[in-house]
Enzyme design. Structure first.
Site, mmCIF file in Angstrom:
data_model
loop_
_atom_site.group_PDB
_atom_site.id
_atom_site.type_symbol
_atom_site.label_atom_id
_atom_site.label_comp_id
_atom_site.label_asym_id
_atom_site.label_seq_id
_atom_site.Cartn_x
_atom_site.Cartn_y
_atom_site.Cartn_z
ATOM 1 N N ARG A 91 -2.436 113.804 77.750
ATOM 2 C CA ARG A 91 -2.845 112.203 77.248
ATOM 3 C C ARG A 91 -4.139 112.495 76.186
ATOM 4 N NH1 ARG A 91 -0.250 107.725 78.399
ATOM 5 N NH2 ARG A 91 -1.467 106.965 78.238
ATOM 6 N N VAL A 142 -1.116 99.967 66.829
ATOM 7 C CA VAL A 142 -1.096 99.747 68.427
ATOM 8 C C VAL A 142 0.662 99.863 69.263
ATOM 9 C CG1 VAL A 142 -1.434 97.206 69.491
ATOM 10 C CG2 VAL A 142 -1.420 99.174 70.771
ATOM 11 N N HIS A 193 4.529 108.516 73.703
ATOM 12 C CA HIS A 193 4.227 108.245 75.243
ATOM 13 C C HIS A 193 4.104 109.454 75.761
ATOM 14 C CE1 HIS A 193 4.804 106.408 78.905
ATOM 15 N NE2 HIS A 193 5.075 108.381 79.874
ATOM 16 N N LYS A 209 8.390 108.347 69.596
ATOM 17 C CA LYS A 209 8.835 106.859 69.459
ATOM 18 C C LYS A 209 9.668 107.176 68.364
ATOM 19 C CE LYS A 209 5.014 104.909 73.035
ATOM 20 N NZ LYS A 209 4.472 104.163 72.530
ATOM 21 N N ARG A 239 -2.457 110.253 67.732
ATOM 22 C CA ARG A 239 -2.665 108.755 67.670
ATOM 23 C C ARG A 239 -4.255 108.336 66.768
ATOM 24 N NH1 ARG A 239 -1.327 106.835 73.344
ATOM 25 N NH2 ARG A 239 0.631 106.476 73.391
#
Length: 169
Positions: A105, A129, A135, A29, A122
């Site tokens: 994931r 958030v 993504h 992102k 993350r």
């Protein structure tokens, strides 16, 4: 040419995207791009043993982003998310490998960085958030849809990884 045929075949017969040929869509992102995390994120997936089969840096259009996040259109944060994702460069990628959707994931961590373990992308690089760096497709079906949305079949590169025999039994 063979890769193009295989990619088209995989769109017609989704089961072709299983095993070591499974593919997933990842997008770094705008916050990840601006914070210069692109190389670190790619490094993690390469070190895991996955193959990068497509990559492009782009300014995503509002139309593309609205299609991409269509499942979230009824959420109160939808417009904010689309605006944010269009606020800077995005690195769109397709990765291939055994159970790559599920494993990616896990490597990414929870949507809310506060719930992500250290060692995940993350967990290591995010606090908020709304600025969670990356993504990743959440299922094989969404991976196929997202790959088709962001890439043309001829943009996916088929190649034989020389390290594959050291990664898979």
């Amino acid at each position: 040419m063979i890769c193009l045929v295989l990619t088209i075949f995989a769109h017609i017969f989704p089961s072709a995207w299983t095993g070591i040929n499974e593919r997933t869509f990842l997008a770094i992102k705008p916050d990840g791009y601006q914070r210069r995390l692109v190389g670190e994120i790619i490094r993690r997936f390469e070190k895991k043993g996955f193959c990068l089969v497509a990559l492009k840096i782009m300014q995503a259009s509002e139309k593309l982003l609205r299609q991409h996040y269509i499942a979230l259109q009824d959420k109160p944060f939808y417009d904010r998310l689309v605006k944010y994702m269009g606020s800077g460069p995005v690195v769109a990628m397709v990765w291939q490998g055994l159970d790559v959707v599920k494993t990616a994931r896990v490597m990414i961590g929870e949507t809310n960085p506060a719930h992500s373990l250290p060692g995940t992308i993350r967990g290591d690089f995010c606090i908020d958030v709304g600025r969670n760096v990356i993504h990743g497709s959440d299922s094989r079906e969404s991976a196929q849809r997202e790959i088709a949305l962001w890439f043309q079949p001829d943009e996916l590169v088929c190649w034989q990884d020389s390290a594959e025999r050291w990664i898979y039994e």
